[in-house]
Design an enzyme around this catalytic site. Structure first.
Site, PDB file in Angstrom:
ATOM      1  N   HIS A 199      76.782  87.487 108.083  1.00 14.51           N
ATOM      2  CA  HIS A 199      75.443  87.783 108.603  1.00 14.51           C
ATOM      3  C   HIS A 199      74.758  88.849 107.765  1.00 14.51           C
ATOM      4  O   HIS A 199      73.610  88.672 107.321  1.00 14.51           O
ATOM      5  CB  HIS A 199      75.553  88.250 110.054  1.00 14.51           C
ATOM      6  CG  HIS A 199      74.283  88.802 110.631  1.00 14.51           C
ATOM      7  ND1 HIS A 199      73.504  88.118 111.539  1.00 14.51           N
ATOM      8  CD2 HIS A 199      73.639  89.992 110.425  1.00 14.51           C
ATOM      9  CE1 HIS A 199      72.455  88.851 111.857  1.00 14.51           C
ATOM     10  NE2 HIS A 199      72.514  90.002 111.188  1.00 14.51           N
ATOM     11  N   GLU A 200      75.452  89.961 107.559  1.00 15.96           N
ATOM     12  CA  GLU A 200      74.826  91.076 106.857  1.00 15.96           C
ATOM     13  C   GLU A 200      74.532  90.758 105.394  1.00 15.96           C
ATOM     14  O   GLU A 200      73.465  91.094 104.870  1.00 15.96           O
ATOM     15  CB  GLU A 200      75.706  92.327 106.964  1.00 15.96           C
ATOM     16  CG  GLU A 200      75.774  92.912 108.376  1.00 15.96           C
ATOM     17  CD  GLU A 200      74.398  93.293 108.915  1.00 15.96           C
ATOM     18  OE1 GLU A 200      73.541  93.730 108.132  1.00 15.96           O
ATOM     19  OE2 GLU A 200      74.184  93.131 110.131  1.00 15.96           O
ATOM     20  N   HIS A 256      71.401  88.782 104.883  1.00 16.91           N
ATOM     21  CA  HIS A 256      70.154  89.562 104.821  1.00 16.91           C
ATOM     22  C   HIS A 256      69.780  89.815 103.363  1.00 16.91           C
ATOM     23  O   HIS A 256      68.603  89.839 103.000  1.00 16.91           O
ATOM     24  CB  HIS A 256      70.301  90.891 105.559  1.00 16.91           C
ATOM     25  CG  HIS A 256      70.089  90.801 107.032  1.00 16.91           C
ATOM     26  ND1 HIS A 256      68.930  90.290 107.599  1.00 16.91           N
ATOM     27  CD2 HIS A 256      70.884  91.154 108.074  1.00 16.91           C
ATOM     28  CE1 HIS A 256      69.021  90.347 108.917  1.00 16.91           C
ATOM     29  NE2 HIS A 256      70.194  90.861 109.233  1.00 16.91           N
ATOM     30  N   TYR A 292      60.310  92.167 108.365  1.00 16.83           N
ATOM     31  CA  TYR A 292      61.240  92.478 109.448  1.00 16.83           C
ATOM     32  C   TYR A 292      60.511  92.938 110.714  1.00 16.83           C
ATOM     33  O   TYR A 292      60.672  94.079 111.171  1.00 16.83           O
ATOM     34  CB  TYR A 292      62.248  93.525 108.984  1.00 16.83           C
ATOM     35  CG  TYR A 292      63.532  93.506 109.782  1.00 16.83           C
ATOM     36  CD1 TYR A 292      64.379  92.412 109.756  1.00 16.83           C
ATOM     37  CD2 TYR A 292      63.887  94.591 110.574  1.00 16.83           C
ATOM     38  CE1 TYR A 292      65.548  92.388 110.488  1.00 16.83           C
ATOM     39  CE2 TYR A 292      65.058  94.591 111.312  1.00 16.83           C
ATOM     40  CZ  TYR A 292      65.882  93.482 111.269  1.00 16.83           C
ATOM     41  OH  TYR A 292      67.042  93.469 111.998  1.00 16.83           O
ATOM     42  N   GLU A 318      66.597  87.479 111.213  1.00 19.85           N
ATOM     43  CA  GLU A 318      67.857  87.674 111.935  1.00 19.85           C
ATOM     44  C   GLU A 318      68.555  86.340 112.196  1.00 19.85           C
ATOM     45  O   GLU A 318      69.782  86.224 112.087  1.00 19.85           O
ATOM     46  CB  GLU A 318      67.601  88.395 113.258  1.00 19.85           C
ATOM     47  CG  GLU A 318      67.422  89.889 113.133  1.00 19.85           C
ATOM     48  CD  GLU A 318      68.696  90.568 112.622  1.00 19.85           C
ATOM     49  OE1 GLU A 318      69.813  90.101 112.936  1.00 19.85           O
ATOM     50  OE2 GLU A 318      68.566  91.576 111.913  1.00 19.85           O
ATOM     51  N   ASP A 331      62.391  96.992 119.131  1.00 16.17           N
ATOM     52  CA  ASP A 331      63.205  96.143 118.257  1.00 16.17           C
ATOM     53  C   ASP A 331      62.330  95.412 117.240  1.00 16.17           C
ATOM     54  O   ASP A 331      62.524  94.245 116.953  1.00 16.17           O
ATOM     55  CB  ASP A 331      64.007  95.146 119.099  1.00 16.17           C
ATOM     56  CG  ASP A 331      65.033  94.355 118.289  1.00 16.17           C
ATOM     57  OD1 ASP A 331      65.527  94.891 117.284  1.00 16.17           O
ATOM     58  OD2 ASP A 331      65.304  93.196 118.662  1.00 16.17           O
ATOM     59  N   HIS A 384      65.918  90.982 117.157  1.00 16.85           N
ATOM     60  CA  HIS A 384      67.272  90.606 117.559  1.00 16.85           C
ATOM     61  C   HIS A 384      67.283  89.800 118.850  1.00 16.85           C
ATOM     62  O   HIS A 384      68.325  89.227 119.203  1.00 16.85           O
ATOM     63  CB  HIS A 384      68.144  91.852 117.773  1.00 16.85           C
ATOM     64  CG  HIS A 384      68.498  92.578 116.519  1.00 16.85           C
ATOM     65  ND1 HIS A 384      67.759  93.641 116.038  1.00 16.85           N
ATOM     66  CD2 HIS A 384      69.518  92.402 115.633  1.00 16.85           C
ATOM     67  CE1 HIS A 384      68.312  94.091 114.927  1.00 16.85           C
ATOM     68  NE2 HIS A 384      69.373  93.360 114.648  1.00 16.85           N
TER      69      HIS A 384
END
Length: 396
Positions: A164-165, A168, A179, A188, A265, A270
């Site tokens: 996942h990271e 990005h 974002y 995300e 957020d 998210h």
């Protein structure tokens, strides 16, 4: 493209909820994580003003550093490189293996040379801080906390978190999705999609065998929850007195409108990511087989055709177009994409459907063979001949 955001796996609304926890150690860990994240975000924005600095091509070479509970990455020491075997530190080994699995997935499945497609080196930092409840991509490297031991365990334990990271980073270089609001939620979601695909590919799991959970290994056994998010059933990943209930919506009818602030957020990036997440899950299970094959390629090509301001409708339309281009009009893949987005409340634009009817791969006839087309033409000729004969008989 330079990304000025700090992409963390644990959303801020979860950490803020923990500030009300009765356990002092949990409150303190959550507060320290929130404060550290804000400082990191500020430092990231300052550094980004100088542009992205991925470094010289290195073939995706991995290096894992041990922060030894410090917060200054420059003080970290090298714990493992490509030339070294496993160490006695599980976090180091998990980080090293996760970086490699993600790199290999992108190379093997999508023919992408590391994060930037130019062989960018992959640096990972473990044991960042004390009881740090997060893992993040800061535009240049991966950083992992050890968790507080009460709610969260070590963040290197979930391969999908690492996938996942790092994704990005892929999005940063491919489309630069902003974002906030829908572009941010899509950002995300893309990370969840490919994080899950990395895990499925590594484990050899077909779409109907996968758990479709993000971060199933980072909660302690005491938490009433399966994971941070569920792509299959957004809103059901956890329901714990300390964390609250998973707030993700599963369709546009329940889209959550939040302010574009840290407390909101960034517009719910998210939270609303659950909608496109479920669309991918439905597409993958609708097509069947391995999700990293047809569905993954459709989503990847759609990402490559996106821009920083792409929203849900734009992306849905693009996935339909890409499904048509890759698999043909009337194909199961095209129909699965159409049905999946409809189930989450997004209908593919009629103009896109009309424009895609003739948009097939070179040499593709929509699944009909030359012999079949010849039989259909012959049948039509017969019918026309018979009709002409009938007309001739009734003429005076």
């Amino acid at each position: 493209m330079a990304c000025r955001c700090l992409n963390c796996i644990v959303p801020p609304h979860m950490l803020r909820r923990l500030l009300d926890c009765r356990e002092e150690s949990v409150r303190q860990a959550a507060l320290a994580t929130l404060l550290a994240t804000e400082r990191l975000r500020g430092a990231r924005m300052v550094r980004a003003l100088g542009g992205a600095t991925p470094g010289a091509p290195a073939g995706g070479r991995r290096t894992v550093y041990d922060c030894r509970n410090a917060t200054d990455l420059s003080l970290a020491v090298i714990a493992r490189t490509e030339e070294q075997p496993d160490t006695t530190d599980t976090a180091v080994n998990h980080a090293f293996d996760g970086l490699g699995a993600t790199r290999d997935f992108y190379a093997t499945v999508l023919s992408r040379d590391s994060i930037d497609d130019k062989g960018m080196r992959l640096d990972g930092y473990v044991h960042r801080g004390t009881k740090y409840n997060n893992a993040f991509w800061d535009g240049q490297e991966m950083v992992f906390g050890d968790g507080d031991g009460v709610i969260f365990t070590n963040f290197t334990g979930s391969l999908d978190v690492i996938g996942h990271e790092l994704t990005h980073g892929v999005t940063q270089f491919v489309a630069g999705l902003e974002y906030h609001d829908q572009p941010g939620a899509l950002n995300e979601s893309i990370s969840d999609v490919f994080g899950s695909l990395v895990k499925q590919w590594k484990n050899g799991q077909a779409a109907d065998q996968a758990d479709w959970l993000i971060g199933p290994d980072i909660f302690t056994p005491d938490v009433a929850g399966d994971a941070l998010r569920s792509m299959k059933a957004p809103g059901t990943a956890y329901d714990d007195p300390r964390l609250g209930k998973d707030p993700q919506p599963a369709d546009m009818a329940h889209y959550v409108k939040l302010p574009n602030t840290d407390e909101g957020d960034n517009g719910g990036v998210h939270i609303n990511s659950g909608i496109p997440n479920r669309a991918f899950y439905l597409t993958a299970t609708g097509i069947g087989g391995n999700a990293w094959e047809a569905p993954g390629h459709i989503w990847y090509e759609a990402l490559a055709a996106s821009n920083p301001k792409t929203e849900f409708q734009d992306f849905a339309d693009t996935t339909y177009t890409k499904a048509t281009q890759l698999h043909g009009t009337g194909s199961p893949a095209q129909q699965a994409v159409l049905d999946a987005w409809a189930q989450v409340g997004i209908r593919i634009s009629s103009a896109v459907i009309a424009g895609s009817d003739g948009d097939r791969p070179p040499g593709d006839d929509g699944g009909r063979s030359f012999a079949e087309l010849s039989r259909q033409i012959a049948g039509l000729s017969e019918a026309v001949g018979a009709l002409a004969g009938a007309v001739a008989k009734i003429r005076p």
